[in-house]
Design a protein around this motif. Structure first.
Motif: not given
Length: 217
Positions: A188-217
């Motif tokens: 979560l600290l990596l997420l808060l500081t703008g790193r995306t390398a942590c996404l595969d270690t996160l879970h929950g309904d909000g993760v797909d939203r995070l992945k989608s937002s990064h995929a469209t950048r």
């Protein structure tokens, strides 16, 4: 480390321990690994090491001296100085990090409340791209999370992650409201500081939203 303050001994013990472990990690690296890209965009591993070696002794004048070259951008000032000091011999950088591991100061225009998260995150910036392990105690990551969430600029985590519920699975840190993103405090600290390398270690309904937002950048 409940309610750690930046001027407390437990806080600075955590900073010292993290800095020394980074020095240990750097000491293990092969020459080619020093030139590898880090997670910090535009910085090689050696640039991250240069930044970490400089932070405890940097002065406001050091920053002013490169401000014109960096077009007065704080991010560019940081990068110019990191690259300049990162060009030093690796042994010198490791020695500097060790020598100043106990130092409790930085430039007056900076903030010692950032020392812990800065060391933790940059340790991951070095380790993860090199497929190396750099574990961090959950209580240290929790204190870093509290600081980054509260500080606003430059990460603007609260605004950037608005509409999500964030919950650490290894500490009592939780913020926000909405679809859940849960995982280790360090991820979560990596997420808060703008790193995306942590996404595969996160879970929950909000993760797909995070992945989608990064995929469209």
């Amino acid at each position: 480390m409940e309610a750690v303050m930046c001027d407390s001994d437990p806080y600075w013990s955590a900073v010292r321990a993290t800095r020394l472990r980074i020095a240990d990690l750097l000491e293990e690296l092969a020459p080619a690994e020093w030139e590898h890209e880090s997670l910090c965009r535009g910085w090689r591993v050696r640039d991250v090491a240069g930044h970490l070696a400089l932070v405890p002794t940097i002065t406001t004048w050091d920053m002013v001296a490169v401000a014109w070259r960096a077009r007065f951008s704080p991010d560019r000032i940081n990068t110019v100085l990191a690259r300049r000091h990162g060009s030093r011999d690796p042994a010198d950088l490791i020695a500097a990090i060790r020598t100043h591991a106990d130092t409790r100061r930085t430039a007056k225009v900076l903030d010692t409340r950032n020392a812990l998260f800065d060391a933790i995150v940059h340790g991951q910036d070095i380790a993860l791209p090199l497929a190396r392990q750099f574990p961090v105690p959950a209580e240290h990551s929790r204190e870093a999370l509290r600081r980054v969430w509260a500080m606003g600029w430059p990460f603007r985590a609260e605004r950037r992650l608005a509409g999500l519920s964030l919950r650490a699975t290894d500490s009592d840190w939780a913020v926000g409201d909405g679809p859940e993103v849960r995982g280790p405090s360090l991820s979560l600290l990596l997420l808060l500081t703008g790193r995306t390398a942590c996404l595969d270690t996160l879970h929950g309904d909000g993760v797909d939203r995070l992945k989608s937002s990064h995929a469209t950048r």
